[in-house]
Design an enzyme around this catalytic site. Structure first.
Site, short mmCIF file in Angstrom:
data_model
loop_
_atom_site.label_atom_id
_atom_site.label_comp_id
_atom_site.label_asym_id
_atom_site.label_seq_id
_atom_site.Cartn_x
_atom_site.Cartn_y
_atom_site.Cartn_z
N LYS A 1 0.83 -1.20 0.00
CA LYS A 1 0.00 0.00 0.00
C LYS A 1 0.87 1.25 0.00
O LYS A 1 1.92 1.28 0.66
CB LYS A 1 -0.91 -0.05 1.23
CG LYS A 1 -1.98 1.02 1.33
CD LYS A 1 -2.84 0.74 2.56
CE LYS A 1 -3.89 1.81 2.81
NZ LYS A 1 -4.70 1.49 4.01
N SER B 1 -9.98 -1.09 7.35
CA SER B 1 -9.32 -0.80 6.08
C SER B 1 -8.59 -1.98 5.45
O SER B 1 -8.15 -1.88 4.31
CB SER B 1 -8.34 0.36 6.25
OG SER B 1 -9.04 1.57 6.41
N SER C 1 -9.55 1.54 3.49
CA SER C 1 -8.70 2.40 2.67
C SER C 1 -7.73 1.61 1.80
O SER C 1 -7.12 2.16 0.88
CB SER C 1 -7.92 3.37 3.55
OG SER C 1 -7.00 2.69 4.38
#
Length: 514
Positions: A97, A202, A178
């Site tokens: 990420k 997330s 997220s």
């Protein structure tokens, strides 16, 4: 170097039609094929990059590729031919990420233009551990900007840097956030697996609605150093993969004690092998609590949940109905709000202070707010920064209201919440639907979550939460959550593996042709 140029490079180096097919390949299969000489690490990198070049223009799952990945893969091939190394993730490409730093010449942006120059030249300890286990960092994935903390009215999966991430099962629909790009990328086989981060939902939300296994470990099992923060109380990286075993293997490569992160002091004592307990009979004799209060929000999801419960029973588990959460859990959300906003302001300032001011002029949350106002056309066109503005008004980590809220939130969610349910019902894990299927991306009405009450207490308590595919609603995946007490990570993975092996519920996406 940003994604468009790298995609062109990947297409140039793409292998011919008979090239090794990386789609849906597990870590074990990749490792076996590497060891047997059926494929090289360099060919894997080329194949994944070609797949990204083909499909990511639709999905927007990847922000940047690592221009050094191919050279690193070639080095892994040389080592393998010399029999010099025998590492668990040797030569296997992984995506991380884009709020996690790597020493590669790629910025860590958290999706924001304010961090466009944030090339730090340093590996987050979790990335250093992955490299030590042999992994190749293929690149960075898109995310909800600032890990979805900028606004209470955001659109999951959107960032100014990466655009709108889309669901590989239906590109009209959300990937959740997220860790949106990590979810879409792992589901679409853009890498062997991906790393996400979670503060509250997330990892588990994008994993569930992208048909993945996602694991939010106990806070402190994986280091947060050099990860763009929200909250030191709740933040944790974790694996996102297409099977429980892959997630466990990736977790083993990431987990460990980091002197710079006091929360990880216990991590090394737990070991790094999270696969040894993965047996099909792990549920035999287990007592599992059914969180009925976290279900009942969507008929089709409820039907799959009932089928999942039948699978658990058939696998040997005894199920205990829990109709309501303990009364002490009332007010957890309000306390969490104050904790997150206070820690966001403080922890972000600490992170920004560690970056190069010549590359990242913003040094405080107030600076980021000002940057967004100055670049409103790019940053604020779809939604605002109300949460940033609320957080900037908080009074710091010494504020008595914050100190009280932090202590009470942990106690209510953990000892008085999850632990109370486990003890009172004599169970070792709690299950519920993770949430409902993916919703349509809507810039006007924003996110439209369906359900999602399975993991909130685990997020606030810092306890492990695993989601495993339990089926699909009209072709859209939904997940089954396993929640346990602190440091019981291996048991949650074992239960999830036994369920997975009995249910065989995951269906691969059919990507849109290009």
């Amino acid at each position: 170097m940003r994604l468009p140029l790298l995609l062109a490079t990947a297409m140039f180096f793409a292998s011919p039609a008979h090239a090794y097919d990386v789609a849906e390949k597990s870590l074990d299969v990749l490792r076996a094929d590497l060891d047997a000489g059926r494929v090289t690490s360099a060919e894997l990198v080329t194949a994944y990059e070609a797949r990204i070049a083909r499909f990511d223009p639709t999905l927007h799952a990847v922000i940047a590729l690592n221009p050094q990945a191919l050279d690193q893969a070639r080095q892994a091939d040389v080592a393998r031919r010399a029999h010099a190394t025998h590492l668990p993730l040797e030569g296997i490409p992984i995506l991380i990420k884009d709020n996690i730093e790597s020493a590669d010449p790629v910025a860590t942006t958290a999706g924001s233009l304010a961090l466009a120059g944030n090339v730090t030249g340093r590996d987050a300890p979790l990335v250093a551990r992955l490299r030590a286990a042999g992994a190749i960092i293929l690149g960075k994935t898109n995310l909800s900007e600032w890990a979805n903390i900028r606004s209470n009215h955001s659109i999951s999966g959107w960032s100014a840097t990466g655009g709108q991430a889309r669901n590989p099962y239906d590109p009209r629909r959300s990937t959740c956030g997220s860790s949106a790009g990590s979810g879409a990328a792992a589901a679409a086989s853009f890498a062997a697996a991906a790393v996400g981060t979670e503060t509250d939902g997330s990892i588990t939300c994008p994993s569930a609605i992208n048909g993945l296994v996602g694991f939010k470990p106990t806070v402190g099992l994986v280091s947060r150093t050099h990860v763009v923060p929200i909250s030191h109380s709740q933040d944790t990286p974790g694996p996102m993969a297409r099977s429980v075993r892959d997630a466990a293997l990736l977790l083993g490569g990431m987990a460990g004690t980091d002197p710079a992160d006091p929360a990880t002091a216990r991590a090394d004592s737990l070991g790094h092998d999270f696969t040894s307990g993965l047996t099909p009979d792990a549920l035999k004799g287990a007592r599992i609590g059914v969180m009925r209060f976290a279900a009942g929000f969507h008929p089709e999801t409820d039907a799959l949940f009932e089928r999942a419960l039948a699978t658990l029973r058939a696998a040997g588990a005894t199920l205990v109905e829990i109709k309501a959460p303990p009364p002490a859990t009332d007010g957890v959300g309000e306390r969490e709000q104050l904790v997150l906003s206070t820690e966001l302001k403080a922890d972000m300032a600490t992170y920004l202070a560690s970056t190069d001011p010549a590359k990242v002029p913003s040094r405080t949350l107030a600076d980021l707010i000002a940057f967004n106002r100055a670049h409103a056309a790019q940053e604020l066109a779809l939604f605002g920064q109300d949460y940033f503005e609320e957080a900037d008004k908080t009074k710091g980590l010494a504020d008595p209201a914050y100190v009280k809220a932090a202590a009470e939130a942990k106690a209510k969610a953990g000892p008085e919440g999850i632990d109370r349910m486990l003890a009172d019902n004599h169970v070792t894990a709690l299950v519920a639907p993770t949430l409902g299927p993916a919703w349509l991306i809507d810039p006007v009405l924003k996110d439209n979550f369906v359900g999602g009450g399975a993991g909130g207490l685990a997020a606030v308590a810092g306890y492990p939460h695993l989601t495993v595919p339990m089926g699909a609603v009209s072709g859209l995946p939904v997940g089954l959550s396993f929640v346990g007490t602190a440091w019981d990570d291996a048991r949650m993975l074992a239960y999830g593996y036994a369920f997975e092996q009995a249910a065989h519920a995951r269906q691969a996406p059919v990507l849109p042709p290009r």
